[in-house]
Design a protein around this motif. Structure first.
Motif, PDB file in Angstrom:
ATOM      1  N   ALA A  10       3.125   8.067   2.657  1.00 37.45           N
ATOM      2  CA  ALA A  10       4.051   8.907   3.443  1.00 37.45           C
ATOM      3  C   ALA A  10       5.501   8.556   3.130  1.00 37.45           C
ATOM      4  CB  ALA A  10       3.759   8.742   4.928  1.00 37.45           C
ATOM      5  N   LYS A  11       5.780   7.265   2.932  1.00 42.92           N
ATOM      6  CA  LYS A  11       7.135   6.836   2.581  1.00 42.92           C
ATOM      7  C   LYS A  11       7.513   7.338   1.185  1.00 42.92           C
ATOM      8  CE  LYS A  11       6.960   2.608   5.383  1.00 42.92           C
ATOM      9  NZ  LYS A  11       7.025   1.119   5.362  1.00 42.92           N
ATOM     10  N   VAL A  12       6.549   7.245   0.240  1.00 42.64           N
ATOM     11  CA  VAL A  12       6.799   7.748  -1.111  1.00 42.64           C
ATOM     12  C   VAL A  12       7.102   9.244  -1.069  1.00 42.64           C
ATOM     13  CG1 VAL A  12       5.733   8.221  -3.348  1.00 42.64           C
ATOM     14  CG2 VAL A  12       5.440   5.983  -2.278  1.00 42.64           C
ATOM     15  N   LEU A  13       6.317   9.984  -0.291  1.00 49.70           N
ATOM     16  CA  LEU A  13       6.507  11.430  -0.200  1.00 49.70           C
ATOM     17  C   LEU A  13       7.883  11.764   0.368  1.00 49.70           C
ATOM     18  CD1 LEU A  13       5.426  14.308  -0.418  1.00 49.70           C
ATOM     19  CD2 LEU A  13       4.346  14.006   1.822  1.00 49.70           C
ATOM     20  N   ALA A  14       8.274  11.058   1.438  1.00 45.40           N
ATOM     21  CA  ALA A  14       9.573  11.326   2.059  1.00 45.40           C
ATOM     22  C   ALA A  14      10.721  11.014   1.098  1.00 45.40           C
ATOM     23  CB  ALA A  14       9.704  10.507   3.332  1.00 45.40           C
ATOM     24  N   LYS A  66      -5.704   2.819   5.253  1.00 47.62           N
ATOM     25  CA  LYS A  66      -4.655   3.177   6.222  1.00 47.62           C
ATOM     26  C   LYS A  66      -3.285   2.758   5.707  1.00 47.62           C
ATOM     27  CE  LYS A  66      -7.404   3.058  10.477  1.00 47.62           C
ATOM     28  NZ  LYS A  66      -7.576   2.395  11.804  1.00 47.62           N
ATOM     29  N   ASN A  67      -3.240   1.596   5.064  1.00 41.98           N
ATOM     30  CA  ASN A  67      -1.975   1.125   4.511  1.00 41.98           C
ATOM     31  C   ASN A  67      -1.500   2.027   3.375  1.00 41.98           C
ATOM     32  OD1 ASN A  67       0.225  -0.596   4.277  1.00 41.98           O
ATOM     33  ND2 ASN A  67      -0.812  -1.960   2.844  1.00 41.98           N
ATOM     34  N   ILE A  68      -2.461   2.460   2.537  1.00 45.34           N
ATOM     35  CA  ILE A  68      -2.116   3.396   1.470  1.00 45.34           C
ATOM     36  C   ILE A  68      -1.557   4.690   2.056  1.00 45.34           C
ATOM     37  CG2 ILE A  68      -3.103   4.899  -0.299  1.00 45.34           C
ATOM     38  CD1 ILE A  68      -4.960   2.622  -1.074  1.00 45.34           C
ATOM     39  N   GLU A  69      -2.190   5.165   3.123  1.00 46.17           N
ATOM     40  CA  GLU A  69      -1.739   6.400   3.765  1.00 46.17           C
ATOM     41  C   GLU A  69      -0.311   6.263   4.282  1.00 46.17           C
ATOM     42  OE1 GLU A  69      -3.701   9.706   6.747  1.00 46.17           O
ATOM     43  OE2 GLU A  69      -4.151   7.588   7.094  1.00 46.17           O
ATOM     44  N   LEU A  98      12.233   5.091  -7.334  1.00 43.03           N
ATOM     45  CA  LEU A  98      11.577   5.068  -6.018  1.00 43.03           C
ATOM     46  C   LEU A  98      11.609   3.659  -5.430  1.00 43.03           C
ATOM     47  CD1 LEU A  98       8.340   7.250  -6.156  1.00 43.03           C
ATOM     48  CD2 LEU A  98      10.314   7.592  -4.689  1.00 43.03           C
ATOM     49  N   ALA A  99      12.335   3.465  -4.358  1.00 42.11           N
ATOM     50  CA  ALA A  99      12.356   2.151  -3.717  1.00 42.11           C
ATOM     51  C   ALA A  99      11.034   1.842  -3.030  1.00 42.11           C
ATOM     52  CB  ALA A  99      13.501   2.091  -2.701  1.00 42.11           C
ATOM     53  N   SER A 100      10.341   2.888  -2.552  1.00 47.17           N
ATOM     54  CA  SER A 100       9.075   2.705  -1.841  1.00 47.17           C
ATOM     55  C   SER A 100       7.908   2.498  -2.789  1.00 47.17           C
ATOM     56  CB  SER A 100       8.803   3.912  -0.948  1.00 47.17           C
ATOM     57  OG  SER A 100       8.815   5.105  -1.711  1.00 47.17           O
ATOM     58  N   GLY A 101       8.143   2.599  -4.090  1.00 50.24           N
ATOM     59  CA  GLY A 101       7.061   2.490  -5.055  1.00 50.24           C
ATOM     60  C   GLY A 101       6.393   1.136  -5.063  1.00 50.24           C
ATOM     61  N   LYS A 102       7.157   0.058  -4.810  1.00 49.15           N
ATOM     62  CA  LYS A 102       6.587  -1.287  -4.824  1.00 49.15           C
ATOM     63  C   LYS A 102       5.575  -1.473  -3.694  1.00 49.15           C
ATOM     64  CE  LYS A 102      10.550  -3.577  -7.014  1.00 49.15           C
ATOM     65  NZ  LYS A 102      11.577  -4.630  -6.877  1.00 49.15           N
ATOM     66  N   ASP A 161       4.585  17.127  -5.149  1.00 49.35           N
ATOM     67  CA  ASP A 161       3.388  17.989  -5.241  1.00 49.35           C
ATOM     68  C   ASP A 161       2.108  17.157  -5.218  1.00 49.35           C
ATOM     69  OD1 ASP A 161       4.983  20.201  -5.389  1.00 49.35           O
ATOM     70  OD2 ASP A 161       4.934  20.344  -7.578  1.00 49.35           O
ATOM     71  N   ALA A 162       2.108  16.038  -5.941  1.00 46.69           N
ATOM     72  CA  ALA A 162       0.905  15.205  -6.002  1.00 46.69           C
ATOM     73  C   ALA A 162       0.615  14.543  -4.664  1.00 46.69           C
ATOM     74  CB  ALA A 162       1.072  14.146  -7.093  1.00 46.69           C
ATOM     75  N   PHE A 163       1.634  14.003  -4.012  1.00 45.03           N
ATOM     76  CA  PHE A 163       1.411  13.243  -2.778  1.00 45.03           C
ATOM     77  C   PHE A 163       1.145  14.138  -1.575  1.00 45.03           C
ATOM     78  CE2 PHE A 163       2.477   9.678  -5.264  1.00 45.03           C
ATOM     79  CZ  PHE A 163       2.117   8.538  -4.557  1.00 45.03           C
ATOM     80  N   LYS A 164       1.454  15.416  -1.687  1.00 46.56           N
ATOM     81  CA  LYS A 164       1.078  16.331  -0.616  1.00 46.56           C
ATOM     82  C   LYS A 164      -0.441  16.499  -0.539  1.00 46.56           C
ATOM     83  CE  LYS A 164       5.214  19.224  -0.207  1.00 46.56           C
ATOM     84  NZ  LYS A 164       5.784  20.582  -0.428  1.00 46.56           N
TER      85      LYS A 164
END
Length: 509
Positions: A66-70, A59-62, A22-26, A98-101
């Motif tokens: 969304a990037k992680v989910l995508a 808000k930043n986590i949200e 996951l590139a967005s994980g960081k 499933d988790a991030f939904k």
């Protein structure tokens, strides 16, 4: 990420669960670290700036979630090109999706927790009130509002209105420190269409962390206590599970026969008959013994109460108090009180069989004390709670008056001593002090009926002193007619004292 994982807003959880590739994980990890820092500051200070920082990090986590989910959604559909050197696990990415939904619910809970931790600066205008703009809409929105509001109730009494729906999940409540209960009730009725609405003041019980003490000001609603507890059960604003209704300074233990909205009750017993508490897994032998005994005793108590056997209601109350003690973990005291309930019931049934009424456990003497050998501990507990509620109600009225005076007169050159003069209001609570609570505590702990009766006489003398003070003190009279905001100190105190002295068998009953 493991199957059926739930998102947790901690860097440690993400470090353990982050799926490979996951590139967005960081970015998500960084957002979690910033939130943890902001949340720590909010716990320590409770300040406005700390709350803002916490909400900003959420808000930043949200956004990063969304990037992680995508990205996880895309990777779940894309097998690695080189099976010998996999860049990611397709199945693990699907579990991540499933988790991030479900992260929206986690974020809502975190926002409610942040509001609960917020401690606004003194004098801030309504900063302490949770946003109730959408509270009466969906059950999920109301659940968050109720949790945040009742968290604040642990710190300070509030005005409250409660609308009773046909089902527990349809019920709604509004709480506010400054808006009057009647105004909250009007809003509830208008916005929900529910006709059964009660209003008054609410506070967290100092004796039971699970209980809300609701002092009714308007008309009584059928089964208010039971329906309030069903609402708490439906929305689970822990730790609150009990709803104590106070009417004219006394706990209202009566429940009407109307059971609309209580469809989950299938046992044929009076609402005021205590149910046997569930036995927690791994509980000790004393708890198991108590539970079995109470289950065996309940049918006889129910039958006696419904048959209006003199003395059976006293047995019922002792059994209810015993069950409450067990829920608090005091099995020894619960068993002892259950013994008393069983003895009281046997005496009542024996007297009925002999064709005469069983002697009452509590009988006022001509001097306003109690009959030899008997004194109701239950009434002492009720009286203690009622005086505590009255003092808090007076405190709230004085606080509102002080805030209004300061807002209107602060900086007035003709009133240079305003800060010192306003402190004269403190004299009211210094006079209507906690000595009565102390004496009632002493009576509860008395070793003999004679000692308890002597202490009760002292408590009655204190009540006479309080009555004389609110009736004759010049400061109280001035406060009652102040031009800033209405207060009803005299009525609040006298109403409570009348109820207390009636409950305790005192001369002014």
């Amino acid at each position: 990420m493991k199957r059926n994982s739930l998102v947790q807003l901690t860097p440690g959880w993400w470090k353990e669960q982050e799926p490979k590739g996951l590139a967005s994980g960081k970015d998500f990890a960084k957002a979690l670290a910033e939130y943890e820092i902001a949340q720590s500051a909010l716990r320590k200070t409770g300040s406005d700036s700390a709350l803002d920082a916490s909400q900003k990090t959420l808000k930043n986590i949200e956004a990063t979630a969304a990037k992680v989910l995508a990205e996880a959604t895309r990777l779940a559909k894309t097998p690695p090109k080189d099976a010998k050197k996999p860049t990611h696990d397709v199945e693990e990415q699907a579990w991540t999706v499933d988790a991030f939904k479900k992260i929206g619910k986690v974020l809502d809970e975190a926002r409610a927790q942040a509001l609960a931790l917020h401690r606004p600066a003194a004098g801030s205008k309504d900063d302490e009130e949770p946003d109730d703009g959408n509270a009466l809409g969906s059950p999920d929105a109301f659940k968050l509002y109720l949790k945040a509001s009742l968290t604040r109730l642990r710190k300070t009494p509030m005005n409250m209105a409660l609308a009773i729906g046909k089902a527990p999940q349809d019920s709604r409540a509004l709480l506010h420190k400054s808006s009057a209960g009647r105004a909250l009730a009007s809003r509830l009725a208008k916005e929900t269409g529910i006709k059964k609405v009660a209003f008054g003041t609410a506070m967290a019980s100092e004796d039971d962390a699970t209980a809300i003490v609701f002092t009714l000001e308007g008309p009584k609603i059928s089964g208010l206590k039971k329906r309030g507890e069903l609402m708490l059960k439906a929305f689970k604003p822990l730790p609150f599970t009990r709803f104590i209704v106070m009417v004219e300074g006394q706990e209202d233990l009566s429940e009407d026969d109307d059971q609309e909205g209580a469809a989950d009750e299938t046992e044929e017993q009076s609402p005021s008959i205590p149910k046997a508490p569930p036995l927690p897994e791994g509980d000790n032998d004393k708890t198991a013994r108590f539970t079995k005994r109470l289950k065996d005793l309940l049918p006889a108590i129910t039958q006696a109460v419904q048959a209006d056997v003199a003395g059976s209601d006293d047995a019922r109350q002792k059994a209810a108090d015993a069950a409450a003690l067990l829920r608090k973990g005091n099995a020894d005291a619960a068993l002892e009180l259950l013994d008393q309930a069983e003895k009281r019931l046997k005496a009542a049934l024996a007297a009925r069989a002999a064709g005469k009424a069983a002697p009452q456990a509590q009988q006022p003497s001509p001097q306003g004390g109690q009959a030899e050998g008997g004194f109701s501990l239950v009434n002492l507990q009720k009286s203690r709670l009622a005086w505590l509620a009255a003092r808090k109600a007076v405190q709230e009225q004085l606080r509102k008056l002080e805030d209004t005076i300061v807002a209107e007169l602060k900086g007035d050159p003709d009133l240079p001593d305003l800060p010192r003069d306003i402190r004269k209001l403190d004299q009211v609570l210094r006079t209507l002090d906690a000595r009565l609570i102390d004496r009632l505590d002493d009576a509860l702990n008395a070793k003999t009926p004679q000692e308890r009766q002597r202490i009760h006489q002292e408590a009655s003398g204190l009540m006479d002193g309080y009555r004389d003070y609110v009736n004759n003190d010049a400061l109280v009279a001035d406060l009652e007619t102040n031009p800033f905001t209405p207060v009803a100190i005299r009525a609040t105190v006298l109403r409570t004292l009348d109820a207390l002295q009636k409950t305790l068998g005192s001369p002014h009953a």
